[in-house]
Design a protein around this motif. Structure first.
Motif, short mmCIF file in Angstrom:
data_model
loop_
_atom_site.label_atom_id
_atom_site.label_comp_id
_atom_site.label_asym_id
_atom_site.label_seq_id
_atom_site.Cartn_x
_atom_site.Cartn_y
_atom_site.Cartn_z
N PRO A 141 0.83 -1.20 0.00
CA PRO A 141 0.00 0.00 0.00
C PRO A 141 0.87 1.26 0.00
O PRO A 141 1.98 1.28 0.52
N LEU A 142 0.32 2.32 -0.59
CA LEU A 142 1.08 3.54 -0.80
C LEU A 142 1.72 4.06 0.48
O LEU A 142 2.90 4.47 0.48
N ALA A 143 0.97 4.06 1.57
CA ALA A 143 1.52 4.59 2.82
C ALA A 143 2.77 3.83 3.26
O ALA A 143 3.76 4.43 3.71
N GLU A 144 2.74 2.51 3.10
CA GLU A 144 3.90 1.71 3.48
C GLU A 144 5.09 1.99 2.57
O GLU A 144 6.24 2.04 3.02
N VAL A 145 4.82 2.14 1.28
CA VAL A 145 5.91 2.41 0.34
C VAL A 145 6.53 3.77 0.63
O VAL A 145 7.75 3.94 0.56
N LEU A 146 5.70 4.75 0.97
CA LEU A 146 6.24 6.06 1.33
C LEU A 146 7.08 5.98 2.60
O LEU A 146 8.18 6.56 2.68
N GLU A 150 10.87 4.15 -0.63
CA GLU A 150 11.08 3.62 -1.97
C GLU A 150 10.68 4.60 -3.06
O GLU A 150 11.09 4.45 -4.21
N ILE A 151 9.85 5.57 -2.74
CA ILE A 151 9.46 6.60 -3.70
C ILE A 151 10.31 7.84 -3.43
O ILE A 151 10.37 8.34 -2.29
N THR A 152 10.96 8.34 -4.47
CA THR A 152 11.86 9.48 -4.32
C THR A 152 11.66 10.47 -5.46
O THR A 152 11.01 10.18 -6.45
N ARG A 153 12.26 11.65 -5.30
CA ARG A 153 12.32 12.62 -6.38
C ARG A 153 13.57 12.36 -7.21
O ARG A 153 14.59 11.90 -6.71
N ASP A 154 13.49 12.72 -8.49
CA ASP A 154 14.63 12.52 -9.37
C ASP A 154 14.47 13.43 -10.57
O ASP A 154 13.50 14.21 -10.66
N GLU A 155 15.38 13.31 -11.52
CA GLU A 155 15.28 14.04 -12.78
C GLU A 155 15.55 13.08 -13.94
O GLU A 155 16.39 12.18 -13.83
N VAL A 156 14.85 13.31 -15.05
CA VAL A 156 15.08 12.58 -16.29
C VAL A 156 15.17 13.62 -17.40
O VAL A 156 14.21 14.37 -17.63
N ARG A 163 10.32 8.88 -8.78
CA ARG A 163 10.91 7.58 -9.12
C ARG A 163 10.47 6.53 -8.12
O ARG A 163 10.49 6.76 -6.90
N TYR A 164 10.08 5.38 -8.65
CA TYR A 164 9.81 4.19 -7.83
C TYR A 164 10.58 3.05 -8.47
O TYR A 164 10.16 2.49 -9.49
N HIS A 165 11.72 2.73 -7.91
CA HIS A 165 12.64 1.76 -8.51
C HIS A 165 12.92 2.14 -9.97
O HIS A 165 13.36 3.26 -10.22
N GLU A 166 12.63 1.28 -10.93
CA GLU A 166 12.91 1.61 -12.33
C GLU A 166 11.82 2.46 -12.97
O GLU A 166 11.98 2.96 -14.10
N HIS A 167 10.72 2.66 -12.28
CA HIS A 167 9.60 3.45 -12.81
C HIS A 167 9.83 4.94 -12.58
O HIS A 167 10.33 5.35 -11.52
N VAL A 168 9.44 5.74 -13.57
CA VAL A 168 9.52 7.19 -13.42
C VAL A 168 8.20 7.81 -13.87
O VAL A 168 7.58 7.34 -14.83
#
Length: 835
Positions: A141-146, A150-156, A163-168
């Motif tokens: 669930p989202l709350a646990e992942v936060l 595991e969810i972070t800010r990044d740039e592409v 970013r969530y692992h390989e997902h952006v």
């Protein structure tokens, strides 16, 4: 190109086998006798794609395959050698995979939501998930992942992303300054959710159960143009000669799509559709295409060769395992399982539309009615179109599904009647009625739009239910005779099998679809043609079948393995022959998980899988089961030869355009994908063809060489004499006085004769006085060189060197010079020179 399509050769392209690799094969595949190369999708697919059906960019030819330059080079080489190119098209879906920015149209939707200029590209239910695109990919669930970070800010590429692992994922305009991740995510046009919650969250149409493939609305003119521009440009430049359409049943309007594509192509361009036809179902007559990709032909070729006399033993041994005796019951149970578990998002979306169209009815009972209608569908879809009256065919499909659903749930009769009327009436509304409704506001318009969406979506969902419920569940549960558990086939057609099914199909095809494809193996078949031939050979020998079943059942009991699975194991081992432990383990893992009885892809039983694999590996190495398999293979050698060659010759010479899947010109004993997409040693196989061409001996010493010789000989004949097999050709069953021979005559000039039920024939002592009847004239077997005079020809003579014959009637006027020489040798020489 002006060359007629007389035979295709299917190549599976990927990074390890790209355009340059295909180009290297062009001269040698020309020698095989095909007229066209048939390529899997060529547009830019997801990173690491092994198949190309997960397109991320329609604007360019795949870099991994060699790009535009590589494709142009392949096309030039093919045309130089007289070959055309057929290319696979994927109109139904695009890839929704990491990194998400690779799919530019979808990236715009993630960033801008329903107001994005590309929002209409994708089949998204914006009324669900709070008007956002749901992306159920999280491992918790989202709350646990936060909380886990595991969810972070990044740039592409300089753009801020989540970013969530390989997902952006992009950030909505104006949300960049939000500090808290939870608040930031709440302001996006997408919602990240736990993958286990997809039934209630996922709000886009998928390809079957594949979350990573998002449905595309190709019915929108600008979407069609954008997704087909590159392929059509290559086509009009003369580099692509024909198209194969992947899964048109997933589209909202397959008929309209094919009309649009045909209009965009050069006149006469062949277009084939991947269409699964059930039983006696026929391809819609108004489809602008050349026919199907060949599963219907596969079904009738096998039916022509099955020996129905073995039915009692096959049924008895299956029932003795404890498996479900009735195929239809197994199908219904499997479809219900798929609908209520794997297709939860589709059921929810249909229920939402039904509730909007029928607000006076109980929502939960409507959901149950939707489930029953999905389970009750007997075909991959009907073809109801908005604004058009129901055809008798489609009305019958809808009424039959409703009756079946009401029989299963009579307590839902009222709801099912209402759903039936919703689907039938919404699509048959006139243009004037639609105009009036669209001019209204409020409930009437909303109700009509919901009903129309329900009607179309019900049809679109029947296909996934059939595919996942039958092909990917029942076929891995119901193991009476697994050689019949094939895409587009009917495992219950056993006692009623025979050549008549092939003749009926061929007569219809010659009259309506003379350029339809015929196939025995494809990238989607559960077992290759040669694996199925070996299993069918055993099925024709009741004693062998019973012995193998019983010895394996005893071994399974000792090992604590369920008997139905063991019944699959021994048929697999017999069919595939020599197989590595890894290939066997990979296949059985997939088979068990697809069957969904003792394990599954999600929350599977690893211990059960390991036990079955250990059992199969052990019995394959040594012991009573191995001894019985070896004994069977020795006893069935001639039967396997007969069925292998018979199936191939029927397919290659039948009405339509024969397709040869990569590696299957000779022997290929592959199992379901990815096994059937393993690298092919093309050099060795084509060297074998060159050796055959250089030799004058009949290649009977090797079944592989004999099949390769048959394939090349038949394909070359079709390319040499296309008029005998094409649109103006004729098809007639071959007259015979025995059930052990069947075949047909094409245009009065080519006669195909094959051996059927060879085991029963062998046990009866072989050929005696049986024969076939040929028209007057002199007929030469292109496979053996033997000549036969017209009239009654004894099977003992016809099949003296081979269990099959490809006979060509000689034109007396062309032989007049040779025959005046007065020598048989001169006559034979004239024939050889022409052949």
């Amino acid at each position: 190109m002006s060359r007629p399509v007389t035979g295709t050769y299917r190549l599976q392209l990927h990074e390890g086998f790209a355009f340059a690799d295909a180009q290297r094969l062009v001269p040698r595949l020309t020698e095989l006798g095909v007229s066209h190369l048939y390529l899997s999708p060529i547009l830019q697919a997801a990173p690491g794609s092994e198949h190309g059906y997960d397109v991320v960019d329609h604007t360019r030819v795949s870099d991994q395959l060699g790009g535009l330059d590589g494709f142009e080079s392949l096309a030039a080489a093919a045309h130089e050698h007289g070959l055309g190119l057929v290319v696979d098209v994927v109109p139904n879906h695009m890839a929704f995979v990491a990194p998400e920015h690779l799919n530019a149209p979808l990236w715009r939707v993630l960033k801008e939501g329903r107001d994005a200029p590309t929002a209409h590209w994708f089949d998204i239910d914006w009324k669900a998930a709070g008007g956002r695109l749901a992306v159920p990919i999280l491992g918790a669930p989202l709350a646990e992942v936060l909380d886990s970070g595991e969810i972070t800010r990044d740039e592409v590429a300089g753009e801020p992303v989540i970013r969530y692992h390989e997902h952006v994922f992009p950030l909505a305009l104006g949300s960049e300054g939000v500090d808290e991740l939870a608040d930031l995510l709440a302001r996006q046009h997408y919602v990240l959710a736990h993958w286990r919650e997809k039934a209630s969250w996922l709000n886009y149409r998928r390809f079957f159960e594949v979350d990573e493939l998002i449905g595309v609305r190709v019915e929108e003119p600008d979407v069609f143009d954008a997704t087909h521009a590159v392929l059509l440009e290559l086509h009009h430049r003369g580099l692509i000669d024909g198209f194969r359409i992947d899964h048109p049943d997933g589209l909202s309007d397959p008929t309209g799509y094919l009309d649009q594509l045909a209009a965009a192509c050069r006149p006469g361009t062949p277009i084939w559709v991947e269409k699964i036809l059930e039983g006696t179902e026929r391809l819609p007559a108004d489809w602008a295409c050349a026919g199907t990709t060949g599963y219907d032909a596969l079904r009738v070729v096998q039916a022509a060769l099955v020996d129905p006399a073995s039915t009692p033993v096959l049924q008895q041994t299956w029932v003795a395992t404890g498996g479900e005796p009735d195929y239809e019951e197994a199908v219904t149970e499997a479809k219900r399982h798929v609908v209520t578990t794997g297709l939860g998002p589709e059921v929810e979306r249909l229920t939402r539309r039904a509730r909007e169209a029928l607000p006076e009815l109980d929502p939960e009972r409507l959901r149950e009615g939707v489930v029953e209608l999905l389970v009750a569908g007997e075909v991959y879809r009907a073809y109801l179109r908005p604004g058009e009256s129901l055809t008798d065919r489609d009305r019958g499909r809808l009424e039959a599904a409703t009756r079946t659903a009401q029989e299963a749930r009579p307590d839902l009769a009222a709801e099912l009647d209402a759903l039936h009327e919703t689907a039938a009436c919404s699509t048959s509304a006139s243009d004037d009625q639609i105009h009036v409704l669209h001019g209204q506001e409020g409930a009437a318009r909303s109700s009509f739009e919901a009903a129309a969406d329900f009607a179309i979506r019900l049809q679109q969902t029947w296909g996934p239910v059939m595919a996942k419920g039958i092909e990917d569940t029942t076929f891995y549960r119901w193991h009476r005779l697994v050689a019949l558990n094939e895409v587009g086939s009917d495992p219950s057609v056993l006692a009623d099998a025979g050549p008549h099914l092939m003749h009926d199909w061929a007569a219809h095809a010659q009259a309506h679809w003379p350029a339809t494809m015929t196939a025995l193996s494809t990238h989607d078949t559960k077992r290759s043609e040669d694996v199925r031939a070996r299993i069918l050979a055993a099925a024709g020998d009741p004693d062998t079948w019973r012995s193998l079943s019983e010895v394996t059942a005893r071994a399974a009991d000792d090992a604590g393995i369920d008997r139905p699975t063991a019944h699959l194991v021994w048929q697999t081992l017999l069919g595939v022959g020599e197989v590595s432990d890894q290939r066997l383990a990979d296949y059985l893992t997939k088979a068990m998980r697809e069957g969904k009885e003792h394990t599954a892809w999600v929350d599977g039983d690893a211990d059960h899988e390991a036990e079955v694999i250990a059992f199969a590996t052990e019995v394959n190495r040594s012991g009573p089961v191995r001894d019985a398999l070896d004994h069977a293979q020795r006893d069935l050698t001639s039967d396997i030869r007969a069925l292998t060659l018979s199936a191939k010759l029927l397919q290659l010479a039948l009405v339509g355009v024969p397709d040869t899947y990569q590696g299957c010109a000779g022997l290929d004993r592959s199992l379901v994908d990815p096994d059937n997409r393993r690298p092919v040693d093309f050099d060795a196989r084509l060297d074998d063809l060159a050796d055959l061409d250089a030799s004058e001996a009949h290649p009977a010493s090797s079944l592989h060489l004999e099949k390769l010789h048959l394939t090349a000989t038949t394909l070359r004949l079709r390319r040499e004499r296309p008029e005998l097999f094409g649109k103006e050709a004729t098809y007639e069953p071959l007259p015979t006085d025995t059930e052990h021979a069947t075949g047909f005559v094409r245009s009065g000039q080519v006669a195909v004769a094959v051996t059927r039920a060879p085991s029963r024939l062998r046990r009866a002592g072989g050929w005696t006085g049986e024969g076939v009847t040929l028209s007057p004239g002199r007929w030469v077997d292109r496979l053996t060189g033997r000549a036969h005079d017209g009239g009654s020809v004894r099977c003992a003579d016809l099949f003296a060197d081979s269990p099959v014959a490809l006979l060509v009637r000689e034109d007396p006027s062309r032989l007049s010079g040779a025959r005046t020489s007065g020598t048989e040798e001169a006559d034979e020489g004239a024939s050889d020179e022409r052949g």
